[in-house]
Design an enzyme around this catalytic site. Sequence first.
Site, PDB file in Angstrom:
ATOM      1  N   HIS A  16      -4.530 -17.467  -4.105  1.00 25.70           N
ATOM      2  CA  HIS A  16      -5.328 -16.645  -3.191  1.00 25.70           C
ATOM      3  C   HIS A  16      -6.536 -17.390  -2.629  1.00 25.70           C
ATOM      4  O   HIS A  16      -7.250 -16.847  -1.786  1.00 25.70           O
ATOM      5  CB  HIS A  16      -5.794 -15.388  -3.929  1.00 25.70           C
ATOM      6  CG  HIS A  16      -6.692 -15.735  -5.083  1.00 25.70           C
ATOM      7  ND1 HIS A  16      -6.234 -16.387  -6.209  1.00 25.70           N
ATOM      8  CD2 HIS A  16      -8.016 -15.576  -5.261  1.00 25.70           C
ATOM      9  CE1 HIS A  16      -7.250 -16.588  -7.021  1.00 25.70           C
ATOM     10  NE2 HIS A  16      -8.344 -16.105  -6.482  1.00 25.70           N
ATOM     11  N   ASP A  17      -6.801 -18.602  -3.119  1.00 21.23           N
ATOM     12  CA  ASP A  17      -7.944 -19.386  -2.625  1.00 21.23           C
ATOM     13  C   ASP A  17      -7.514 -20.525  -1.703  1.00 21.23           C
ATOM     14  O   ASP A  17      -8.369 -21.262  -1.198  1.00 21.23           O
ATOM     15  CB  ASP A  17      -8.705 -20.023  -3.803  1.00 21.23           C
ATOM     16  CG  ASP A  17      -9.411 -18.998  -4.663  1.00 21.23           C
ATOM     17  OD1 ASP A  17      -9.797 -17.941  -4.138  1.00 21.23           O
ATOM     18  OD2 ASP A  17      -9.571 -19.263  -5.878  1.00 21.23           O
ATOM     19  N   GLU A  47      -8.621 -21.435 -15.232  1.00 23.97           N
ATOM     20  CA  GLU A  47      -8.944 -22.078 -13.956  1.00 23.97           C
ATOM     21  C   GLU A  47     -10.118 -23.009 -14.219  1.00 23.97           C
ATOM     22  O   GLU A  47     -11.188 -22.570 -14.651  1.00 23.97           O
ATOM     23  CB  GLU A  47      -9.316 -21.026 -12.913  1.00 23.97           C
ATOM     24  CG  GLU A  47      -9.454 -21.636 -11.540  1.00 23.97           C
ATOM     25  CD  GLU A  47     -10.416 -20.896 -10.631  1.00 23.97           C
ATOM     26  OE1 GLU A  47     -10.256 -21.013  -9.414  1.00 23.97           O
ATOM     27  OE2 GLU A  47     -11.338 -20.219 -11.130  1.00 23.97           O
ATOM     28  N   ASP A  58     -10.714 -17.033 -14.967  1.00 24.63           N
ATOM     29  CA  ASP A  58     -11.466 -17.486 -13.804  1.00 24.63           C
ATOM     30  C   ASP A  58     -12.557 -18.492 -14.202  1.00 24.63           C
ATOM     31  O   ASP A  58     -13.341 -18.214 -15.123  1.00 24.63           O
ATOM     32  CB  ASP A  58     -12.112 -16.243 -13.157  1.00 24.63           C
ATOM     33  CG  ASP A  58     -12.635 -16.497 -11.773  1.00 24.63           C
ATOM     34  OD1 ASP A  58     -11.828 -16.775 -10.880  1.00 24.63           O
ATOM     35  OD2 ASP A  58     -13.868 -16.402 -11.579  1.00 24.63           O
ATOM     36  N   ASP A  69      -6.386 -11.062 -14.827  1.00 21.74           N
ATOM     37  CA  ASP A  69      -7.375 -12.074 -14.460  1.00 21.74           C
ATOM     38  C   ASP A  69      -8.645 -11.794 -15.254  1.00 21.74           C
ATOM     39  O   ASP A  69      -9.219 -10.709 -15.134  1.00 21.74           O
ATOM     40  CB  ASP A  69      -7.651 -11.974 -12.948  1.00 21.74           C
ATOM     41  CG  ASP A  69      -7.867 -13.315 -12.309  1.00 21.74           C
ATOM     42  OD1 ASP A  69      -8.662 -14.096 -12.864  1.00 21.74           O
ATOM     43  OD2 ASP A  69      -7.261 -13.578 -11.255  1.00 21.74           O
ATOM     44  N   ASN A  73      -0.553   4.509  -0.422  1.00 26.52           N
ATOM     45  CA  ASN A  73      -1.249   5.757  -0.080  1.00 26.52           C
ATOM     46  C   ASN A  73      -1.882   5.734   1.311  1.00 26.52           C
ATOM     47  O   ASN A  73      -2.688   6.603   1.643  1.00 26.52           O
ATOM     48  CB  ASN A  73      -2.282   6.125  -1.160  1.00 26.52           C
ATOM     49  CG  ASN A  73      -3.407   5.099  -1.225  1.00 26.52           C
ATOM     50  OD1 ASN A  73      -3.358   4.080  -0.522  1.00 26.52           O
ATOM     51  ND2 ASN A  73      -4.407   5.351  -2.041  1.00 26.52           N
ATOM     52  N   ASP A 109       0.847  -1.200   0.000  1.00 29.96           N
ATOM     53  CA  ASP A 109       0.000   0.000   0.000  1.00 29.96           C
ATOM     54  C   ASP A 109       0.882   1.249   0.000  1.00 29.96           C
ATOM     55  O   ASP A 109       1.700   1.422   0.897  1.00 29.96           O
ATOM     56  CB  ASP A 109      -0.880  -0.039   1.263  1.00 29.96           C
ATOM     57  CG  ASP A 109      -1.680   1.238   1.450  1.00 29.96           C
ATOM     58  OD1 ASP A 109      -1.952   1.921   0.439  1.00 29.96           O
ATOM     59  OD2 ASP A 109      -2.029   1.551   2.607  1.00 29.96           O
TER      60      ASP A 109
END
Length: 603
Positions: A353-354, A282, A225, A125, A50, A48
């Site tokens: 991420h899953d 996927e 996806d 993605d 900001n 991050d």
Amino acid sequence: MNKNFVVVKDVGKRVHPCYDEVGVTIVDKRTWWKEAVVYQIYPRSFYDTNGDGIGDLNGITAKLDYLQELGVDVLWLSPIFRSPNADNGYDISDYEDIMAEFGTLSDFDRLLKEAKARGLKLLLDLVVNHTSDEHPWFIASRKNDPRYRDFYIWREGKEGAPPTNWFAAFGGSAWKYVPERRAYYLHLFTEKQPDLNWEEKNVRDAVYAMMRFWLDKGVDGFRMDVINLIGKPDVFEDAPVPPGETYGNGFAFIANHPKSYWYLREMYDEVLSHYDVMTVGETPAVTPDVALNYVADGKPLNMVFQFEHMDVDSGKNKWDVRPVDWVRFKTIMSRWEEGLADRGWNSLYLNNHDQPRSVSRYVTRSADSALRRRGAKMLATMLHLMQGTPFIYQGEEIGMTNVAFPRIEDYRDVETLNFYAEGRKRGVAHEALMPSIYAKSRDNARTPMQWSHERHAGFTQGEPWIKVGSNYTEINVESSLSDPDSIFHYYRALIRLRKRLPVIVYGTYTVYDLDHPSLYIYERKLNGDALLVLLNLTETVQHYTVPSTFYGHQAELILNNIEPLAAFWPYINGEVAPDLTLHRLTDLTFAPYEARVYHLVSA
Ligand code: NOJ
């Protein structure tokens, strides 16, 4: 040196073939996406810049030098598009704009330019099985606007009930009633993710135009996806309902429907074939035979993500946690290696991420950090030495672990929250639900990248959108970079080795002693060049007599997760390797989680 090696003689100046010298002569056709290593970024949790507590595109740009140092070739960004974030960006409301928290299109252009300047390619993605319910297409469709009426899958109910009894992936029915239309729409995921109707040519054309928009900017391909769900059956029927359950599994009628192949073929002809891109679909519920329909020569995709090896620690569903069945794991991986050999190409992954963090999932649960590090390197060796394109998920390269937040309020993932809420509704105690969440929640992978020992692991100056893992003072990038034997440097070594030895990319795969419950042994071979990979999958010492094919052979140990890495760098860098020694393969002893890669000299 390990005691059970018999030293035969110094290697001296022997140098192995590398791509630059003879690579082109030993493989017929080199393919960049086969040679590449991909790094997946979950932008929300990466870095991050900001201070809003959410990672952003400028944060990715700021860390490109780090990624270049790791040595990866391709970055895959989880969705960066405008989204109300019901499913963290997998619910898109504008495919051609950037999520406000992540930045702007000009931030994206700068990221792309800076990535290219470093020789890094970028995958986006492509989430086109569904949109957000806040996408203008859906807003118009639910109002029955004739231009968008059929953009989604609308059906009438059956006597006041949904059209079928199917469940949605994250809980509840797959149908939602909209009074304005007096009809239900299909959502295989949350109700905020209505499925697009791919039958409608206008939908397909809009998707293809959007793909061209990004490809023309210079992106290098897509991760797609749940792409094998886009084709839906003509007739929707109820699915059997298991005893004690409310819903049936409609996915069984949908996954790999012939229409999905047809749409992907059209997408390839109309869009993908006009660009030099990498594509990975996927695809839940695929076997190697089914996958060949997507990735064999002349088929529309380069690779798929299969899920079979993600189930080896599950019972009736993912939350029903079981010990890892390694023989099953090896059998699955070997089936894929053999099944796609010469005909397709494998993607190789243990994390995304899953999924929970591989080091917590497959390696010791004990607190011994040295063993955990060794285990992480063993898993990396296993994956990177197979045939296929390896995918690294952010934080994997420093050995990030699962988290265990005692309060459900600290979790953010819709799947986790629904699982918890449903469990509580059925009267299951909090204490009985949390162990499953600790082991399997998708949030395990989504906590902020641990950059340093500073506050919030150096991820943000603000308050992070999800809590940071509690071990960040020990596990972080800063300390990984400064420790020459860190997991990070081991990953660097694996990636370098891949660039140096064509056998790692293009060699055949042969597994040995598949039924061995504790060791994973396989050979890679290309034109007489052969590697033997031996992995102790367990926390206990293992004794092993090498198969007769190799017994007594001479071999160079080119990588090991116990010796200091310094011993291997000269070889990996293609320099003269004065310390590398020849060993005779006979009866070997493996320390817990030991990994060895031998180059077979007399093969
Ligand atoms: C698969 C993605 O990886 C996951 O994160 C998402 O929730 C579903 N598809 C729905 O888009």
